[in-house]
Design an enzyme around this catalytic site. Structure first.
Site, short mmCIF file in Angstrom:
data_model
loop_
_atom_site.label_atom_id
_atom_site.label_comp_id
_atom_site.label_asym_id
_atom_site.label_seq_id
_atom_site.Cartn_x
_atom_site.Cartn_y
_atom_site.Cartn_z
N GLU A 188 20.03 95.86 25.62
CA GLU A 188 21.17 96.65 26.07
C GLU A 188 22.23 96.69 24.97
OE1 GLU A 188 22.61 95.30 29.85
OE2 GLU A 188 20.73 95.79 30.86
N GLN A 223 3.91 88.59 -19.00
CA GLN A 223 3.95 87.38 -18.18
C GLN A 223 4.84 87.53 -16.95
OE1 GLN A 223 4.90 84.00 -20.67
NE2 GLN A 223 3.08 84.25 -21.94
N GLU A 256 12.13 92.13 18.45
CA GLU A 256 11.28 91.07 19.03
C GLU A 256 11.74 89.69 18.57
OE1 GLU A 256 10.25 93.01 20.81
OE2 GLU A 256 8.85 94.51 20.10
#
Length: 397
Positions: A146, A292, A376
């Site tokens: 919400e 590198q 989530e």
């Protein structure tokens, strides 16, 4: 030793699987992964830069996702695929290698909306909705967050009151995926008897939907704000199988599991884009892959991708065995999303100035993963879940 061929993606992937993790998968699991990978290569990858640029979600692909067998992938019966957790994880990885927004569609549809109906719905609700949702004929959404209740869903204000045999729903939800293209939303609301879930048709009178845009993340997806102005629902709209927050939390844990794998897809795709570019791009008379500092960046990416894959596979095997615990999912989501963002950002640096163009995926993945990192459960929430597990002391309040 000859430089690797940037156009031989299969050989590059074999070399990047330093720990030979592919050998830990069953033939069925590899077949599922390869099928979803082929779908992503054919149906998503050629178009995703344009979809992201235009802020377009390809809803027309929903039936194709159903035919692919990734909607409600681990659910049994009612036309659902009934596949293993590891197979679903591998599918999520390949889908998010295409784009987080497309993997999110599969998660919202399958884990959140279909998962809630499958676990908590009546037999009639399951028969009415699940076969069509598994086929991609009906799109579902999941309404929990919400405007003032994100990480703390217990403070939700959306309320459903009884009126005779009906329910009357009032309130608002925000950051709800897919609702503007959905036919059904699983809405969680406070009632006089605790939190309950309701199946709400998007065409119900008093139901308002506003698309949240413009966005800088998850542009090939849809997020919305919902309002409920005394939406009247029949008695059989409620999910009778659950009361309280364990209803939505069980669905969220399923979605979080998919993210553990999915984030690896975004990270892997970013790494592969950087590796292929580094093998092609010449500066100072040689491919930049021969320097590198570039090799250190590529090695660091592979180390984290291999560790993340081992973590995801371990969690998936535990889920299939029925032994998975919530704090294990929190650890997987926290680690793999955090590392995937770092990989996407570092991959962009190898691409140099070209890395800001959408023809290259890392900057899109980096932007999308900022949303994945938030939904989530934020990094902070999963950190506190793990902290409570370690200390026995809840630090949320």
């Amino acid at each position: 030793m000859e430089p690797r061929n940037p156009d031989d993606l299969a050989a590059l992937r074999e070399a990047s699987d330093v720990l030979a993790l592919d050998a830990l998968l069953t033939p069925q699991e590899r077949a599922t992964r390869d099928r979803v990978r082929a779908f992503v290569d054919a149906e998503i990858r050629p178009h995703i830069a344009d979809w992201f640029d235009r802020g377009h979600f390809p809803a027309e692909l929903a039936p194709a996702f159903g035919e692919l067998g990734v909607l409600g992938m681990t659910l049994e019966g009612y036309g659902c695929p009934g596949r293993s957790a590891v197979e679903y994880g591998l599918a999520a990885l390949e889908l998010e290698a295409g784009d987080s927004g497309l993997r999110t569609f599969v998660s919202v549809q399958g884990s959140l909306a279909m998962g809630s109906i499958h676990r908590w719905g009546s037999e009639e609700q399951k028969r009415e909705w699940l076969p069509r949702m598994a086929a991609g004929e009906v799109i579902g959404a999941f309404g929990l967050t919400e405007p003032t209740a994100g990480s703390d869903p217990s403070s939700m204000k959306t309320f459903a009151r009884r009126d005779g045999s009906d329910w009357v729903l009032s309130g608002a939800k925000r950051w709800i995926g897919l609702a503007s293209i959905a036919q059904l939303v699983v809405v969680w609301a406070q009632t006089d008897d605790g939190v309950r879930g309701f199946l709400v048709p998007t065409g119900a009178q008093g139901f308002g939907i506003r698309v949240l845009e413009p966005k800088g993340s998850m542009r090939a997806s849809v997020q919305t704000e919902l309002t409920f102005d005394d939406v009247r629902l029949p008695a059989d709209a409620v999910l009778e199988g659950v009361r309280g927050l364990r209803g939505p939390f069980s669905a969220l844990n399923e979605a979080r599991y998919g993210i553990v794998w999915g984030a690896l897809g975004a990270g892997r795709d970013s790494y592969e884009a950087a590796l292929r570019h580094a093998l092609r791009r010449e500066q100072f008379g040689r491919p930049i892959a021969g320097f590198q500092l570039t090799q250190q960046k590529l090695v660091d990416m592979v180390v984290e991708l291999q560790k993340g894959a081992l973590l995801a596979l371990h969690i998936g095997r535990a889920k299939d065995a029925g032994t998975l615990r919530p704090e294990q999912v929190s650890l997987g989501k926290l680690n793999n999303v955090r590392e995937a963002i770092a990989i996407a950002r570092e991959a962009r640096t190898i691409l140099g100035g070209d890395g800001v163009l959408l023809e290259h995926s890392p900057i899109r993945h980096a932007a999308n993963l900022e949303s994945v990192r938030t939904y989530e459960g934020t990094d902070e929430v999963h950190t506190l879940v793990l902290g409570q597990h370690l200390t026995g002391i809840g630090a949320f309040r």
